[in-house]
Design an enzyme around this catalytic site. Structure first.
Site, PDB file in Angstrom:
ATOM      1  N   ASP A  55       0.814  -1.226   0.000  1.00  0.00           N
ATOM      2  CA  ASP A  55       0.000   0.000   0.000  1.00  0.00           C
ATOM      3  C   ASP A  55       0.847   1.274   0.000  1.00  0.00           C
ATOM      4  OD1 ASP A  55      -2.118  -1.860   0.461  1.00  0.00           O
ATOM      5  OD2 ASP A  55      -1.860  -1.659   2.624  1.00  0.00           O
ATOM      6  N   GLU A 265     -11.501  -0.202  -3.049  1.00  0.00           N
ATOM      7  CA  GLU A 265     -10.625   0.350  -2.006  1.00  0.00           C
ATOM      8  C   GLU A 265      -9.437   1.041  -2.679  1.00  0.00           C
ATOM      9  OE1 GLU A 265      -9.309  -3.047   0.280  1.00  0.00           O
ATOM     10  OE2 GLU A 265      -8.125  -3.851  -1.368  1.00  0.00           O
TER      11      GLU A 265
HETATM   12  O1  FUB Z   1      -3.110  -3.603   3.523  1.00  0.00           O
HETATM   13  C1  FUB Z   1      -4.404  -3.885   3.976  1.00  0.00           C
HETATM   14  C2  FUB Z   1      -5.413  -3.595   2.938  1.00  0.00           C
HETATM   15  O2  FUB Z   1      -5.151  -4.366   1.772  1.00  0.00           O
HETATM   16  C3  FUB Z   1      -5.399  -2.176   2.418  1.00  0.00           C
HETATM   17  O3  FUB Z   1      -5.967  -1.265   3.291  1.00  0.00           O
HETATM   18  C4  FUB Z   1      -6.109  -2.362   1.144  1.00  0.00           C
HETATM   19  O4  FUB Z   1      -6.058  -1.283   0.279  1.00  0.00           O
HETATM   20  C5  FUB Z   1      -5.445  -3.602   0.603  1.00  0.00           C
HETATM   21  O5  FUB Z   1      -4.237  -3.315  -0.034  1.00  0.00           O
END
Ligand code: FUB
Length: 365
Positions: A55, A265
């Site tokens: 991320d 997301e």
């Molecule tokens: O790293 C945890 C979660 O996985 C992140 O918040 C999302 O965007 C995905 O990458």
């Protein structure tokens, strides 16, 4: 987790070697260790291999590149749709003088144990600089297991950061991405469905027994990211939180059933030629997609996908201009072959003449 691709035997052996290097936590940048995990089938190689990172939110401060990633660890938790296996406990900030240069792991910048209101799972962070201060925004579950977004401050880009006593009032869900416009206004884009809990929020209320996914309302407009202007002190939202409206070419909102295109997301915002580019992950279909608007609040018109699936289930990115060139920072699972143990990478990104982003293929054909 149907799109998890298995490594070949050779790659697996190399990944296992790298995994044990990661577990030893030797703190040596890959560029110094003569990394043996290089594999020519990937567009780019991991930026570091001493710890697992994901991320990546990249920024340039005082001419230097700083990467704010999640710090993946092996917590021994079985994989599920809640994302419980992503049980991260601290942040390490990476820095480098130039793309391709030595990458430094600056050590622990903030720990979950030092966040007064936090329960578990420090997920994808981002940072902003204003008022002579660096503001680190982070999602973490509170003691009731509900994701909220917090903020911590430091006088240097690598911290250590000190967390505020409470989460940002009115915040929820995950993946804050903070964008400062040319007029100095700062906005936070955030949210994530499934494990990010966005589907459990209705009219400012959280339903602990709500659905684990976004299924059920297939023909209705899809859930989408949120955008909030930040107050001048950068510690709270200024005004109401709005939906990031993503419309198709006909001006209609994307629908829940449109898994190849709808927001899941990993929001990011960048400005190019006076246009606002909202980019995000489609989650269960593993694409990065873009939508362009004329204002930071949108609406945004869907443009298509610009990055094909990486190795691993999650896909999460940031886009930044460095010395006149544009780059995408992203992650895959090259080093471990495991969904929850990721490694950050960087590659060049191109805006085409029509303003759309050229397709990035993370695996060489
Ligand atoms: O790293 C945890 C979660 O996985 C992140 O918040 C999302 O965007 C995905 O990458």
């Amino acid at each position: 987790m149907n799109n998890f691709k298995k490594l070949s035997g050779l790659a697996l052996m190399m990944a296992m070697a790298a995994t044990s290097a990661c577990q030893q936590n030797t703190k040596k940048p890959a560029t110094e260790t003569g990394d043996t995990t290089k594999n020519s089938k990937y567009l780019s190689q991991p930026l570091i291999s001493n710890i697992y990172t994901a991320d990546p939110s990249a920024h340039v401060f005082n001419g230097k590149i700083y990467i704010y990633p999640s710090h993946d660890i092996e917590a021994g938790i079985k994989e599920n749709d809640n994302g419980d296996h992503f049980d991260m406990r601290d942040y390490h900030i990476l820095s480098m003088d130039s793309i391709g240069g030595k990458v430094t792991d600056n050590g622990v910048a903030l720990s979950v144990k030092d966040i007064p209101w936090a329960g578990r799972q420090l997920w994808a962070p981002d940072v902003a600089f204003k008022n002579g201060t660096y503001y680190l925004y982070f999602p973490v579950k509170d003691k009731n297991d509900v994701f909220k977004i917090g903020v911590a401050t430091a006088k240097t880009p690598t911290g250590p950061f000190k967390a505020e006593a409470k989460p940002i009032e009115g915040s929820f869900s995950i993946d804050p991405a903070v964008f400062t416009d040319t007029d100095g206004s700062t906005y936070m884009y955030y949210g994530g469905i499934w494990g990010g809990q966005l589907q459990r929020w209705n009219n400012g209320k959280y339903d602990a027994n709500g659905s684990k996914t976004d299924s059920g309302k297939e023909n209705e407009p899809a859930l989408t990211a949120k955008v909030a202007k930040l107050s001048k002190d950068m510690l709270s939202f200024d005004g109401t939180v709005k939906d990031v409206v993503i419309l198709d070419a006909a001006g209609k909102p994307l629908l829940t059933k449109d898994h190849d295109r709808r927001f899941f997301e990993g929001a990011w915002m960048h400005k190019y030629n006076s246009k606002y580019y909202f980019t995000y992950s489609t989650g269960d279909t593993h694409f990065l997609a873009s939508a362009i608007g004329d204002k930071p609040y949108g609406p945004f018109t869907y443009q298509g996908t610009f990055m094909n699936p990486v190795e691993g289930w999650t896909t999460h990115h940031s886009i930044v201009e460095i010395k006149g060139k544009w780059y995408i920072f992203y992650h895959d699972t090259q080093l471990s072959g495991k969904t929850h143990l990721r490694n950050v990478k960087v590659a060049e990104l191109t805006h085409k003449a029509d303003g759309t982003i050229a397709l990035i293929e993370p695996m060489k054909k």
